[in-house]
Scaffold this active site. Structure first.
Site, PDB file in Angstrom:
ATOM      1  CD1 TRP A 101      78.333  -0.404  82.096  1.00 14.37           C
ATOM      2  CD2 TRP A 101      77.359  -0.721  84.083  1.00 14.37           C
ATOM      3  NE1 TRP A 101      79.139  -1.226  82.844  1.00 14.37           N
ATOM      4  CE2 TRP A 101      78.579  -1.431  84.061  1.00 14.37           C
ATOM      5  CE3 TRP A 101      76.570  -0.774  85.236  1.00 14.37           C
ATOM      6  CZ2 TRP A 101      79.024  -2.195  85.144  1.00 14.37           C
ATOM      7  CZ3 TRP A 101      77.011  -1.531  86.321  1.00 14.37           C
ATOM      8  CH2 TRP A 101      78.225  -2.220  86.259  1.00 14.37           C
ATOM      9  CG  ASP A 168      76.762   6.212  83.184  1.00 16.59           C
ATOM     10  OD1 ASP A 168      77.861   6.658  83.544  1.00 16.59           O
ATOM     11  OD2 ASP A 168      76.397   5.031  83.380  1.00 16.59           O
ATOM     12  CE  LYS A 192      84.697   2.081  84.920  1.00 16.28           C
ATOM     13  NZ  LYS A 192      83.591   1.613  85.700  1.00 16.28           N
TER      14      LYS A 192
HETATM   15  N1  PMP Z   1      78.049   3.177  84.185  1.00 12.17           N
HETATM   16  C1  PMP Z   1      79.123   2.797  83.470  1.00 12.17           C
HETATM   17  C2  PMP Z   1      79.276   3.306  82.071  1.00 12.17           C
HETATM   18  C3  PMP Z   1      80.078   1.947  84.043  1.00 12.17           C
HETATM   19  O1  PMP Z   1      81.150   1.565  83.333  1.00 12.17           O
HETATM   20  C4  PMP Z   1      79.894   1.506  85.373  1.00 12.17           C
HETATM   21  C5  PMP Z   1      80.901   0.629  86.089  1.00 12.17           C
HETATM   22  N2  PMP Z   1      81.719  -0.124  85.358  1.00 12.17           N
HETATM   23  C6  PMP Z   1      78.748   1.905  86.054  1.00 12.17           C
HETATM   24  C7  PMP Z   1      77.862   2.756  85.441  1.00 12.17           C
HETATM   25  C8  PMP Z   1      78.482   1.443  87.473  1.00 12.17           C
HETATM   26  O2  PMP Z   1      79.289   2.161  88.304  1.00 12.17           O
HETATM   27  P1  PMP Z   1      79.408   1.895  89.885  1.00 12.17           P
HETATM   28  O3  PMP Z   1      80.095   0.600  90.040  1.00 12.17           O
HETATM   29  O4  PMP Z   1      80.189   3.082  90.350  1.00 12.17           O
HETATM   30  O5  PMP Z   1      78.038   1.890  90.437  1.00 12.17           O
END
Ligand code: PMP
Length: 355
Positions: A101, A168, A192
């Site tokens: 991520w 994030d 989450k």
């Molecule tokens: N950042 C983290 C730490 C994540 O766990 C995730 C999704 N698992 C994301 C970003 C991406 O999120 P989204 O699917 O809402 O774009």
């Protein structure tokens, strides 16, 4: 609903009372005679929901009256990977690379300017958190990912830089106390610990905006969303409402400090079991273990089938590891109970007798 022990990494489990209230609101939203799915995002009823959600989202982290604004926007955390550099990048930003991520966030920032990777754990497959980060180089902002959902690692302290901090917190916001007010922009996909998929929460210190000369399209412009009170366009009405229900639930539990105590118990129980059983190994470095996503694997491949079977019998769902890491991952978000963790621990212990 069947009593399933759901350890999904996201979209996550939500409290039963939240499912019930959200279901009721689909049929008749707060006795308006209308479904929440069919009310205007500009109705006074929804504005009240949005405003309560915005204010509670700050209150629960102790961020009220500290210059922060809360936005509930669409596009997921991935949209913020792009929106952040659009709004904050002038020349160079710092990023800590702790996994997939972070890497995706870096990729998007590189479209807007120079990225300095100030620390990385790529050398050991992202199984640890780089330590003692104090970045001195001039940066427009520094970005980190507080909890790495895929690998099960988590920052225990806040890295330092002489620049605004951006984090994030998709997979650990509202799970623990943290020096939230040292971070200038916190963002999270809701799915989450906040609510259902389809909305993201952005908590932003307004003073960090306005320094870039770039022309920012409205949808990408935090200031535009702030000026429009998070209603620049049609909000995800149902998702925002469900987030509000969940935030209210968290407040009733005693807030973040209270839920952290439960989260600590859940994580301790599972990690103790992993450490005691010689046929199970944790994936993440012990000192950096995440309390939200517990990653583990068995010492021999053949044990996977046995474990899968026992999980099915015990009504345990969604413990497969991320495809890039393999093994298993149990996500212990706020609504997962200690009882569910005890069921999982019991299955791991049963493995002793069958292998
Ligand atoms: N950042 C983290 C730490 C994540 O766990 C995730 C999704 N698992 C994301 C970003 C991406 O999120 P989204 O699917 O809402 O774009």
């Amino acid at each position: 609903m069947k009593n399933i022990h759901n350890f999904c990494a996201g979209p996550c489990l939500l409290p039963q009372s939240v499912y019930e209230q959200a279901s009721q609101a689909i049929l008749d939203f707060e006795q308006t005679g209308m479904s929440i799915l069919s009310i205007s995002h500009r109705s006074k009823e929804f504005i009240a929901v949005l405003e309560e959600a915005r204010s509670l989202s700050l209150e629960l982290l102790g961020l009220q009256h500290k210059g922060y604004v809360a936005l509930f926007l669409q596009g997921g955390a991935s949209m913020e990977f792009l929106r952040i550099p659009y709004n904050l990048m002038q020349q160079k930003a710092g990023y800590i690379n702790t996994g997939t991520w972070s890497a995706k966030a870096i990729e998007q920032a590189q479209l807007m300017g120079e990225v300095s990777i100030v620390a990385s754990s790529e050398d050991r497959a992202y199984t640890y958190i780089p330590k003692e980060i104090h970045v001195k180089e001039p940066l427009d902002y520094m970005h980190f990912t507080s909890n790495n959902t895929i690998y099960g690692t988590q920052f225990n302290s806040i890295p330092k830089a002489n620049a605004p901090l951006v984090c994030d917190m998709s997979s650990d916001i509202y799970s623990r106390e943290f020096a939230y007010d040292q971070i200038d922009l916190i963002y999270a996909g809701a799915q989450k610990n906040i609510g259902p998929a389809g909305v993201s929460l952005i908590l932003i210190k307004e003073e960090i905006l306005g320094n870039t000369q770039r022309v920012i399209p409205h949808m990408m412009d935090y200031q535009e969303h702030i000026n429009k009170d998070s209603l620049y366009h049609t909000a995800n009405v149902f998702a925002v409402y469900t987030c509000l229900l969940n935030l209210r639930w968290l407040k009733q539990q005693g807030g973040v400090a209270a839920i952290e105590r439960v989260n600590n118990q859940k994580a301790a129980l599972l990690y103790q079991t992993i450490d005691q059983l010689d046929f199970v190994q944790g994936v993440a470095a012990v000192e950096d273990r995440s309390k939200m996503n517990v990653t583990f694997r068995f010492t021999e491949e053949r044990m996977n089938g046995v474990f899968d079977q026992l999980c099915t019998e015990a009504h345990i769902a969604n413990v497969q590891g991320h495809r890039s890491v393999g093994g298993y991952r149990a996500s212990l978000y706020n609504a997962v109970t200690l009882d569910s963790v005890a069921v999982l621990v019991n299955v791991l212990e049963q493995m002793k007798t069958v292998i």
